[in-house]
Design a protein around this motif. Sequence first.
Motif, PDB file in Angstrom:
ATOM      1  N   ALA A 127       5.124  96.588 -42.812  1.00 22.62           N
ATOM      2  CA  ALA A 127       4.204  97.417 -42.999  1.00 22.62           C
ATOM      3  C   ALA A 127       3.009  97.114 -41.805  1.00 22.62           C
ATOM      4  CB  ALA A 127       3.550  97.639 -44.016  1.00 22.62           C
TER       5      ALA A 127
ATOM      6  N   LEU B 111      10.625  79.409 -48.558  1.00 19.61           N
ATOM      7  CA  LEU B 111      10.510  78.813 -49.961  1.00 19.61           C
ATOM      8  C   LEU B 111      11.466  79.570 -50.964  1.00 19.61           C
ATOM      9  CD1 LEU B 111       6.588  78.785 -50.308  1.00 19.61           C
ATOM     10  CD2 LEU B 111       8.425  76.703 -50.233  1.00 19.61           C
ATOM     11  N   SER B 112      12.343  78.799 -51.481  1.00 18.18           N
ATOM     12  CA  SER B 112      13.254  79.613 -52.571  1.00 18.18           C
ATOM     13  C   SER B 112      13.646  78.401 -53.503  1.00 18.18           C
ATOM     14  CB  SER B 112      14.331  80.103 -51.910  1.00 18.18           C
ATOM     15  OG  SER B 112      15.260  80.490 -52.788  1.00 18.18           O
TER      16      SER B 112
ATOM     17  N   ARG C  12       8.336  93.640 -47.160  1.00 17.15           N
ATOM     18  CA  ARG C  12       7.773  95.041 -46.796  1.00 17.15           C
ATOM     19  C   ARG C  12       6.505  94.970 -46.459  1.00 17.15           C
ATOM     20  NH1 ARG C  12       9.147 100.073 -50.608  1.00 17.15           N
ATOM     21  NH2 ARG C  12       7.353 100.538 -49.106  1.00 17.15           N
ATOM     22  N   SER C  13       5.831  94.175 -46.927  1.00 15.37           N
ATOM     23  CA  SER C  13       4.153  93.914 -46.364  1.00 15.37           C
ATOM     24  C   SER C  13       4.222  93.570 -45.096  1.00 15.37           C
ATOM     25  CB  SER C  13       3.481  93.306 -47.338  1.00 15.37           C
ATOM     26  OG  SER C  13       3.741  92.236 -47.464  1.00 15.37           O
TER      27      SER C  13
ATOM     28  N   ARG D 145       1.909  98.309 -37.829  1.00 14.25           N
ATOM     29  CA  ARG D 145       0.402  98.899 -37.642  1.00 14.25           C
ATOM     30  C   ARG D 145       0.150  98.040 -36.465  1.00 14.25           C
ATOM     31  NH1 ARG D 145      -0.208 101.008 -42.713  1.00 14.25           N
ATOM     32  NH2 ARG D 145      -0.726  98.799 -43.893  1.00 14.25           N
TER      33      ARG D 145
ATOM     34  N   MET E  52      -0.973  89.607 -59.857  1.00 12.58           N
ATOM     35  CA  MET E  52       0.233  90.765 -59.673  1.00 12.58           C
ATOM     36  C   MET E  52       1.448  89.949 -59.510  1.00 12.58           C
ATOM     37  SD  MET E  52       0.014  93.326 -56.624  1.00 12.58           S
ATOM     38  CE  MET E  52       1.602  94.206 -56.126  1.00 12.58           C
ATOM     39  N   ARG E  53       2.482  90.762 -59.958  1.00 15.33           N
ATOM     40  CA  ARG E  53       3.748  90.299 -60.112  1.00 15.33           C
ATOM     41  C   ARG E  53       4.311  90.512 -58.459  1.00 15.33           C
ATOM     42  NH1 ARG E  53       8.924  92.232 -60.575  1.00 15.33           N
ATOM     43  NH2 ARG E  53      10.409  90.659 -60.936  1.00 15.33           N
ATOM     44  N   ILE E  54       5.109  89.642 -57.759  1.00 16.13           N
ATOM     45  CA  ILE E  54       5.460  89.873 -56.544  1.00 16.13           C
ATOM     46  C   ILE E  54       6.999  89.803 -56.620  1.00 16.13           C
ATOM     47  CG2 ILE E  54       5.386  89.131 -54.154  1.00 16.13           C
ATOM     48  CD1 ILE E  54       2.643  89.892 -54.914  1.00 16.13           C
ATOM     49  N   SER E  55       7.655  90.715 -56.111  1.00 17.22           N
ATOM     50  CA  SER E  55       8.997  90.878 -55.912  1.00 17.22           C
ATOM     51  C   SER E  55       9.386  90.366 -54.402  1.00 17.22           C
ATOM     52  CB  SER E  55       9.679  92.269 -56.030  1.00 17.22           C
ATOM     53  OG  SER E  55       9.302  93.058 -54.834  1.00 17.22           O
ATOM     54  N   SER E  56      10.661  89.853 -54.475  1.00 17.92           N
ATOM     55  CA  SER E  56      11.081  89.372 -53.439  1.00 17.92           C
ATOM     56  C   SER E  56      10.948  90.126 -51.968  1.00 17.92           C
ATOM     57  CB  SER E  56      12.465  88.836 -53.419  1.00 17.92           C
ATOM     58  OG  SER E  56      12.638  87.599 -54.267  1.00 17.92           O
ATOM     59  N   ASN E  57      11.221  91.496 -52.148  1.00 16.32           N
ATOM     60  CA  ASN E  57      11.066  92.318 -51.233  1.00 16.32           C
ATOM     61  C   ASN E  57       9.688  92.711 -50.741  1.00 16.32           C
ATOM     62  OD1 ASN E  57      13.817  92.586 -50.263  1.00 16.32           O
ATOM     63  ND2 ASN E  57      14.144  94.031 -52.131  1.00 16.32           N
ATOM     64  N   THR E  58       8.561  92.503 -51.860  1.00 19.48           N
ATOM     65  CA  THR E  58       7.328  92.787 -51.337  1.00 19.48           C
ATOM     66  C   THR E  58       7.016  92.088 -50.106  1.00 19.48           C
ATOM     67  OG1 THR E  58       6.862  93.163 -53.682  1.00 19.48           O
ATOM     68  CG2 THR E  58       5.037  92.929 -52.400  1.00 19.48           C
TER      69      THR E  58
END
Lengths: 628, 395
Positions: free
Chosen positions: B14, B389-390, B10-11, B18, B1-7
Motif C-alpha cells: 500500500a 525474520l522467521s 500488504r502495508s 502511494r 496489535m496482532r500482526i499477521s504475516s500478510n499485514t
Amino acid sequence: MSGLLNNSLSALLTARAGIATVSHNIANVNTDGFSRQRVSQAARQPEYNGAGYIGIGVSVVGIDRVYDSFLVEQARAAATNETYLSAFHDLATRVDQLFGNEAVGLSGATSDFFDSVDALARDPSSIPARQTVISQAQVLAQRFATLDSQLATTEEEIDSRLYSSVANINSLADSIANINDRITSFPGTPADLQDQRDQLLGKLAEEIDISVLDNADGTVSVFVGNGQSLVNGPVGYSLTTLPDLFDPSRLQVGYGEPPTQIPDGLAGGAIGGALEFRRTLLDPARAELGRIATGIAETFNATHATGMDLSGAMGGDFFSYDGPEARAASGNAGAAVINVAIDNLSDVEPRNYELAYGGGSWQLIDIASGSAIGMTGSGSAADPFLAEGLAITVSGAAADGDRFQLKTLSPAASSLKVAVNGPQGIAAASPMVGSAALANTGSALAGIVAVEDPGNPALSDAVNIVFDDPTTYRIFDSGGSDLTGPIAFSPGDDISFNGWRFSLEGQPAGADSFSVTPNVGGTGDNSVARRLLEVAREGLFGGGNTSIEDLQSGLLAKVGIATQQAEASLQAQSAVRDQAEMSVESVSGVNLDEEAVNLMRYQEAYQAAAKAIAVADTLFQTVLDAVR
Amino acid sequence: MRISSNTLARSYLAVTQRNQAELLRTQIQLATGRRVNRPSDDPGAAVRIEALTRGLKTHEVHEQNAEAARRRLSIEDEALGQVSGILDRMRELTIRANTAVLDDVSRAGIADEVRQLSEGLVQLGNSKDGRGEYLFAGFRVGQPAFARQGDEVVYQGDQGRRQLQIGESRQIADGDPGDKIFMSVNPGRTGVLVTADPSNTGTGVVGAYALTGPAPAGDLTVSFTTASDYDVIDSGGSIVASGTFVAGDSLNVAGISVPLQGSPAAGDEFAIAVAPRQSIFQIAGDLVAVLEDSDAGPAAAARRQNGFNAALNALDGGLANVSSVRTDVGARLAAAEDQRDINDGFRLQLESTLSTIRDVDYAEAISKLEAQLAGLEVAQRSYAQSRQLSLFDFL
C-alpha cells in the motif's frame, strides 16, 4: 494403567488435531479471505474414585475460525465506499485528461476562432482571411463534436461497466446462495465455507452497497438498493440492465420480473460510482458543453445576420445546431407532445429536466439534483410554460404518470456546424454606411452604422440626416420629405432609424448634413467582424455577467475540482479500507511465527504424550515381569 | 496489535503504491516541465493558465493589428508627404508664373508641368496599401478611389474608416477616406472665398482679403454698377447693401475687407463664397486654365493675376488640409508605436505570471524526486530485511 494409556492417547489425538490445524493455517497463509483456525480443547469430565476426581484426558471441543463480524462488516462498508470513489475517480480522470489536453480541449479552438475573426477584421476583403475564419470555425465545431463524442464514449463505458457489474453481482449472488445451501446441509458450520462466503460478500460489496442479515440457520440474506432481495437463504435473485426510460441508448439497473428501473436507490460500489458520475458530472458537463456551443452559435448568428457579405447580400446564420429536444418516456400512456425552445439564452442553465404529469398538473424537475423548479404560464402555444430561460408548450392530452425528459442544451454540441456559405458568405461589413457632407462646418465625422433589426423592411432606404441646429436634427428620405420632424440630439448620441444605429464622432453644427446609404462595394468595412468579436466576448449568460470564455473556464474548473476531490476522497478512503482490512487481518490473519510456536507446542505435547505411552508400556512390563 | 504475516506485505504494498503514484506525478512534472498537467492537478491554476494563455493569444492579435495599422498608416503618411510635395511644387510654379516677364510659351510649359503634377495627385490618391487595397477609398477598397470623368476627377470611395483593435481598450483607424483629403479643400482665406469674375472687363485684382467681423451667413456678389458704385446682392438676387469704391482702397463688405488693386469697370462682379469646398484636382485644373490663358490686354492680365492669387490661396488651403490629416496620421502612428511598447511590457508580464503558475520549479521538483526515491528505497530495504525474520529458520 488404561487410564494412563487413554489419557496419553487423547493427548496424542488432540495434539495431532492441533498440528493439523496449524498446518492448515500455514497452508492457507496466502489464501484470500482465510481466517486462521484454532483448536479449542478441554479436559474431559473426570471420574470420581472416592478419594477425588482423576482426570481422564483431553478432547477437542471444536475447531473455530478466529473472526470478528463487526470488523468484517466495517471492512465491507469501507470497500463499498472505496470502489465507489475509485469508479468515480476513474471516470472523472478520463474527462479531466480530455479537458486538460490542449490538442482536444475547447479553449484553444475557441480563441483560435476568435483570433481568426480578429484577423478578418484587420483585412476584411481578403479571401484567405475569410477562408481561415471558416476553417477555424470548422475546427471549433469539430472540437465540440469530438469532445461530446468522447463524453459519449465515456457514457458507453459506463453502460458496459453497469453491464459487467450486474453480471458479476448476479453470479456472486448465485454463489452465495449456493454456499448457503451447502452450509445448511452440513452439521455445524464449516469455517472454510463461511470464509468463502465472506469473501464473496466482500466482492459483492465492491460492486454495490449491500446489507447482510445473518439467519438463525447459518445462512445469510443480502439486500441491495431500497430493500431489493438479492440472496435469501439458498435462493439467489438477479439484477438486470435495461434501457433508460427516456433514452434507449443508455442503460439503467433494473430488478424484478418484468424488470423495472430501481429508482435512485443504488448507491456505493462500482455501480454507484458510475451512476453518480453520470448524474453529477457527465450529464452536466455535456449540458454545459451544449450551452457553450449554443452560446457561440446564437451570438454569432444574431450579429452575423446584421451584416453584409462580400456579394452584398445580408448575412444569414453563421452556425447551425440542433435545439432542445423533449423525449417521452417509453411507457407514457397519453398523447401529449412536448415542444421545448430556448426563450432567453442568458437564463438557460446547463441542466436536463424531467417534466412529469400527475393530478392534472405538470411539474418540472432538475434531474441532477432532483429538486422541483417553478414554472409560469399555462403550457399553451400562446402562453407557454416558462422556466429557467425555456419555453415549453404542451399539445395533446397527457395521462397521469406520463413523463418527459428535456434535453435542453446537450444536442447542440454534437450538431454544431458551420452554415455560412463559403468565404464570400461571411458578413464582415455593415449593409449601410454613413457619410458626412463635405461642406459640413461641424467637426462630426460619420461613424459606424450598426444594424440592429435586420428584418426592418425600410432598412436599406437611403436617408439624409440634416441638423437644424447643433441639438436638433431631422431625417429626410431620398425624395426630400421629412420623415421624422425635429429630434433632439446631444453630443455622443447615436441616431437610430429604420433598424440601424448611426454613430457620429465629434460635434455637428447647424445645417450639417449626413447620409446613411446602402453600403455598395464597401469590402473594406470591418464593423460587423469587430462586432462579432465584441459580442462573443461579452457577458452573455448568468444575467449578463458570464461570457463564453467564463463558461469554458467554469467547465474546466468543475471537472478539475470534481476530479481533485474524488482523488483526495479516494486516497483517504483507500487508507480507511486498508486500515479496516488490516484490522480484520490482525484478528483473523495467519502469523507464521505464531504458527511455528503453536507447532512446537503441539509437537512437544505430542512427544510428551508419546513418552507417557512409553512409560505406560514400561509400567506394564514391570507388572508382567513381577508376575513371571 | 496482532500482526499477521500478510499485514507486513500488504502495508508495504500500500505504501509503495502511494509513493510510486507520487513519484510518477513528479516524473511527469519534470518530463513536461509543467506543474499543472491536468485540470485536477490544481483546478484554480488550470483556469488561470487558460485565461492567461487566451490573453497572450489575444495580445498577439492586437500586436498584429497594431503592426498592420502601423504599416498602412506609414504608407498613408508617405503618400500624403508626396501630395504635400506636389502642392508645394505647384505653389512654386504659380509664384514663378505670376510675374509679368513670363511670356505665353513659358506659361504653357508651366501648365504642362502642372498637368503632370495633377496626374501625379490622382495617382497618389489611388495609392494602394501593402495588400493591394486602395488606401484612400474608405470601405470601397476594391476600386480606385479617384477616377477621371471628362475634365473632372470624382471620388468613388465612401467615408468608411476602419477601426483596428490594437490594445485591450484601444482602437485606431487604419486610414482616412480620400474625399476629406483631396475633395474638401477650403480654397479661400479665413473661411471665405473672394473671386473676381473671369469675364470682368476692368482691372480689379483681389488682394489679401481678411475678415473684419463675423463671416456673412450666405454667399454674396459684389456687382459694380459704375466704375465706383457697387451693389451687394445675396443668393436670392436682392440687393442687401450698396457702396462706393475709392481706387487704391479696400472694399469693405459684410465684415470682409478686400484690398482691390486696379480699377473695376461697370458690370464687373466679385463673388464672396462662405465655407466653399474645392477638390485639389479642380484647383490644379483652374491653375492650368489660368496658365493657358494667352489673351493680351490689361483685363486679361488682371484675370491672370486674380487666377494666380486664387490658386495660391487654394494651394495653401490644400497644404493645410493635407498637413492636418498628416498630423492626425502621425498621432495614430505614434499611438500604434506606443501601444506596441505597452503590449510588449504587458506580454512579458503575462508570460512571467503564466510561467510562475504553470511551470515546474525544477530545483524543488528534483529534490522532491530524490526524497521520493530515497523513501521507496528505504521501504524496500526494510521490507526485505523484515521478511528474512522467521522462526521456521530455527526449527
